[in-house]
Design an enzyme around this catalytic site. Structure first.
Site, PDB file in Angstrom:
ATOM      1  N   ASN A 147      17.894  18.318 -18.505  1.00  0.00           N
ATOM      2  CA  ASN A 147      17.894  18.174 -17.053  1.00  0.00           C
ATOM      3  C   ASN A 147      19.055  17.294 -16.616  1.00  0.00           C
ATOM      4  OD1 ASN A 147      15.194  19.255 -15.638  1.00  0.00           O
ATOM      5  ND2 ASN A 147      14.711  18.593 -17.728  1.00  0.00           N
TER       6      ASN A 147
ATOM      7  N   HIS B 120       8.558  24.810 -19.448  1.00  0.00           N
ATOM      8  CA  HIS B 120       8.356  23.429 -19.025  1.00  0.00           C
ATOM      9  C   HIS B 120       9.647  22.816 -18.511  1.00  0.00           C
ATOM     10  CE1 HIS B 120       6.805  19.337 -18.918  1.00  0.00           C
ATOM     11  NE2 HIS B 120       5.605  19.857 -19.097  1.00  0.00           N
ATOM     12  N   HIS B 121       9.512  21.988 -17.463  1.00  0.00           N
ATOM     13  CA  HIS B 121      10.683  21.351 -16.860  1.00  0.00           C
ATOM     14  C   HIS B 121      11.352  20.373 -17.834  1.00  0.00           C
ATOM     15  CE1 HIS B 121      13.307  20.608 -13.598  1.00  0.00           C
ATOM     16  NE2 HIS B 121      12.439  20.767 -12.621  1.00  0.00           N
ATOM     17  N   ALA B 122      10.642  19.906 -18.842  1.00  0.00           N
ATOM     18  CA  ALA B 122      11.266  19.049 -19.848  1.00  0.00           C
ATOM     19  C   ALA B 122      12.323  19.809 -20.632  1.00  0.00           C
ATOM     20  CB  ALA B 122      10.206  18.508 -20.812  1.00  0.00           C
TER      21      ALA B 122
END
Length: 463
Positions: free
Chosen positions: A308, A138-140
């Protein structure tokens, strides 16, 4: 526990059944190089030994009561490798199209938020005797740089050597709901002061952007992209395609064009391939397509938390320019202005504004865009996302098997149903494309244009 940053959490809030926010990767390995030969059970056991103590792989989400603050990461004390690593066979005859058919199906399935947010699917039955590993994270949990760092926990420089990074992460305790709620209240109370602190640098950024726009040295503006067939409301179905080009060819073109960078050549190559694809379909717009290009600010950021650390540059791809040399030359100048413009913006701006992300607001916005099909009515923000991720310059071995190719695949969004990601690896440039199946059913038609366009670029630039 480890609190998600606003930017990390925004990828959770932006997710829906159609707009999936995980980052995928397709790793093609040669099992013949694996000491003792390949066996799935052995492969899984070795993988388990490498990831079970690493926070990136064994942490899961814990949500704050009432969602008054961002979730936190906690260690999954019931981590089970069987929940994350699976075995599949690709359909006969086991070629590239069959591999991407399975990968596209897997890319369209959301990750289970009750567990650590990653999966790997080992794809067997390839006609060439190799194995493909399709991963989702997941990009989280990761951005482009930290996602690349994931390789260091799984890969080595020799088949039977230990991984490049053997450090274990700390245990992230699970706080009580009362503690999370209390922390959330404190965080909420502090937000007005945080907002006031952001006002001055934001105004300076707007003034600087206006000044650059008057001088003609600003980066390309969003909301100015022409509409194409892949700019609309996306579904949860995904199509994937990939190809390879020689890194030496990219570098030779870059060297021949004054002021150009490898990234300029990659963007010009993508623009040329898109131009050919759209021309074949009779859809080429008069004005150039606009790409959003993620940029890491990890080295410039002063923030210590969050996974991120990215910003974005908007770049015109020169799809309205036929001659490749002219396209690269114009792009080198425009991208130099864009980078200079981007460097004038504080590195933490996007991360700091994301601290005001509200889950209900984001969720409502995504549903409105989808239900009302606003992506088909409003101006196009950008046509697609293009990422260029630097990879290893030497051969790497994934759990003992030599990596022959690595194709990263980013998320797509309502209004921009195509993502192209390029990664260098041991002298090759691996190009992966992922698209909404309904908006771009012929993603292989696009990918097949890259080698053709590269030959045209070599002829135009190198003679």
């Amino acid at each position: 526990m480890d609190r998600l940053s606003g930017l990390d959490a925004s990828f959770l809030y932006l997710e829906s059944g159609a707009q999936l926010m995980h980052v995928c990767g397709l790793i093609v390995v040669d099992p013949a190089t694996m000491p003792g030969g390949y066996d799935f059970q052995t492969f899984k056991e070795q993988l388990s030994g490498r990831v079970s103590d690493v926070a990136m792989f064994n942490r899961k989400l814990k949500f704050v009561p009432g969602q008054i603050d961002f979730p936190v990461w906690v260690t999954d004390d019931e981590f089970d490798i069987d929940r994350h690593v699976h075995r599949l066979a690709v359909p006969s005859p086991g070629g590239e199209r069959e591999v991407t058919e399975v990968a596209g199906h897997l890319a369209g399935i959301p990750l289970d938020r009750a567990r650590p947010l990653w999966e790997m699917h080992v794809l067997e039955g390839l006609a060439n005797g190799k194995i493909a590993v399709f991963s989702k994270m997941h990009h989280a949990s990761v951005d482009g740089v930290s996602g690349s760092n994931m390789i260091s926990y799984l890969c080595s420089l020799e088949p039977d050597a230990p991984p490049l990074d053997t450090s274990a992460g700390e245990h992230l305790r699970a706080p009580s709901d009362l503690e999370l709620f209390g922390r959330g209240v404190v965080s909420t109370v502090a937000k007005p002061w945080q907002l006031a602190r952001l006002a001055a640098p934001t105004v300076r950024t707007l003034v600087e952007t206006s000044r650059r726009a008057r001088k003609g040295t600003a980066m390309a503006a969003p909301l100015t992209a022409p509409r194409t067939s892949f700019n609309g409301t996306i579904t949860g179905h995904r199509s994937i395609a990939y190809t390879d080009v020689a890194l030496d060819d990219i570098k030779a073109i870059k060297k021949a064009v004054p002021g150009a960078t490898v990234n300029d050549v990659v963007l010009a190559l993508s623009g040329g391939a898109l131009r050919r694809y759209l021309m074949d379909r009779g859809e080429l717009p008069d004005s150039s397509l606009l790409a959003s290009v993620p940029v890491s600010v990890r080295n410039e950021s002063t923030r210590t938390g969050g996974r991120n650390k990215v910003s974005s540059i908007f770049c015109r791809l020169g799809t309205d320019v036929e001659d490749p040399l002219e396209r690269i030359t114009e792009m080198a100048v425009a991208n130099a202005h864009a980078k200079d413009h981007h460097s004038a913006v504080p590195a933490d701006t996007l991360q700091e504004w994301a601290e005001f992300a509200a889950p209900r607001t984001f969720g409502l916005a995504v549903r409105m865009v989808s239900d009302l099909r606003l992506a088909e009515r409003a101006p196009v923000i950008h046509n697609l996302v293009i990422s260029n991720v630097p990879g290893p310059p030497v051969p790497l071995y994934f759990v003992g098997s030599r990596i022959d190719a690595l194709y990263p695949l980013g998320p797509i969004f309502h209004g921009a149903g195509l993502n192209i990601t390029v990664m260098s690896n041991n002298g090759e440039m691996h190009i992966g494309a992922i698209a909404c199946s309904e908006l771009m059913p012929g993603v292989w038609d696009l990918i097949d244009q890259f080698p053709i366009e590269l030959e045209a670029m070599k002829k135009s630039v190198l003679g």
